[in-house]
Motif scaffolding. Structure first.
Motif, PDB file in Angstrom:
ATOM      1  N   LEU A  74       0.823  -1.101   0.118  1.00  0.00           N
ATOM      2  CA  LEU A  74      -0.283   0.362   0.093  1.00  0.00           C
ATOM      3  C   LEU A  74       0.980   1.148   0.015  1.00  0.00           C
ATOM      4  CD1 LEU A  74      -2.846  -0.989   2.569  1.00  0.00           C
ATOM      5  CD2 LEU A  74      -3.082  -0.781   0.053  1.00  0.00           C
ATOM      6  N   GLN A  75       1.859   1.279   0.681  1.00  0.00           N
ATOM      7  CA  GLN A  75       2.674   2.280   0.518  1.00  0.00           C
ATOM      8  C   GLN A  75       3.866   2.469  -0.402  1.00  0.00           C
ATOM      9  OE1 GLN A  75       5.063   1.279   3.842  1.00  0.00           O
ATOM     10  NE2 GLN A  75       3.510   2.515   5.362  1.00  0.00           N
ATOM     11  N   PRO A  78       1.086   4.941  -6.083  1.00  0.00           N
ATOM     12  CA  PRO A  78       1.112   6.402  -5.467  1.00  0.00           C
ATOM     13  C   PRO A  78      -0.271   7.165  -5.230  1.00  0.00           C
ATOM     14  CG  PRO A  78       1.618   5.783  -7.693  1.00  0.00           C
ATOM     15  CD  PRO A  78       1.663   4.499  -6.659  1.00  0.00           C
ATOM     16  N   SER A  79      -0.507   7.945  -4.056  1.00  0.00           N
ATOM     17  CA  SER A  79      -1.948   8.562  -4.029  1.00  0.00           C
ATOM     18  C   SER A  79      -1.922   9.275  -4.811  1.00  0.00           C
ATOM     19  CB  SER A  79      -1.553   9.564  -2.863  1.00  0.00           C
ATOM     20  OG  SER A  79      -0.757  10.851  -3.202  1.00  0.00           O
ATOM     21  N   SER A  80      -3.913   9.065  -5.571  1.00  0.00           N
ATOM     22  CA  SER A  80      -4.166   9.583  -6.762  1.00  0.00           C
ATOM     23  C   SER A  80      -4.051  10.933  -6.739  1.00  0.00           C
ATOM     24  CB  SER A  80      -5.933   9.684  -6.304  1.00  0.00           C
ATOM     25  OG  SER A  80      -6.510   8.588  -5.384  1.00  0.00           O
ATOM     26  N   PRO A  81      -3.800  12.074  -6.320  1.00  0.00           N
ATOM     27  CA  PRO A  81      -3.368  13.365  -6.864  1.00  0.00           C
ATOM     28  C   PRO A  81      -1.863  13.242  -7.725  1.00  0.00           C
ATOM     29  CG  PRO A  81      -4.005  13.331  -4.528  1.00  0.00           C
ATOM     30  CD  PRO A  81      -4.146  11.959  -4.982  1.00  0.00           C
ATOM     31  N   SER A  82      -0.838  12.965  -6.885  1.00  0.00           N
ATOM     32  CA  SER A  82       0.212  12.960  -7.688  1.00  0.00           C
ATOM     33  C   SER A  82       0.224  11.875  -8.862  1.00  0.00           C
ATOM     34  CB  SER A  82       1.280  12.174  -7.388  1.00  0.00           C
ATOM     35  OG  SER A  82       1.124  10.715  -6.397  1.00  0.00           O
ATOM     36  N   SER A  84      -2.742  11.447 -10.740  1.00  0.00           N
ATOM     37  CA  SER A  84      -3.846  12.430 -11.869  1.00  0.00           C
ATOM     38  C   SER A  84      -2.164  13.578 -12.563  1.00  0.00           C
ATOM     39  CB  SER A  84      -4.904  12.809 -10.826  1.00  0.00           C
ATOM     40  OG  SER A  84      -4.388  13.157  -9.995  1.00  0.00           O
TER      41      SER A  84
END
Length: 89
Positions: A74-75, A78-82, A84
């Motif tokens: 999970l780490q 990448p998170s969604s904002p970065s 996109s």
């Protein structure tokens, strides 16, 4: 992800078949994502139900390993904002 807490709860409630199914599902999803460490940890938990399902300390140790592998995967996502922002023009 709530897979590990759910797995622990199912074991404590004696729902071993459901817990084994959850470990099996996690193994498959991890394998499809090429998250081999997680897939192997889930397989170890799944296989333990055939041998050690009544040995809670053994299961806890295996689930701790599964949780560690899941956290690593999970780490690494990448998170969604970065994600996109990579595709913005």
């Amino acid at each position: 992800m709530d897979a590990v807490p759910k797995l622990r709860r199912l074991i404590l409630e004696g729902q071993h078949e459901e817990a084994k199914r959850l470990a099996h599902t996690l193994k498959g999803v991890a394998g499809n994502l090429c998250a081999l460490e997680l897939s192997e940890a889930a397989a170890t938990v799944e296989n333990a139900f055939h041998k050690d399902k009544n040995k809670l300390p053994v299961m806890e140790t295996l689930i701790d390993g599964l949780e560690k592998a899941l956290t690593s995967v999970l780490q690494a996502i990448p998170s969604s904002p970065s994600l996109s922002s990579q595709y913005e023009t």
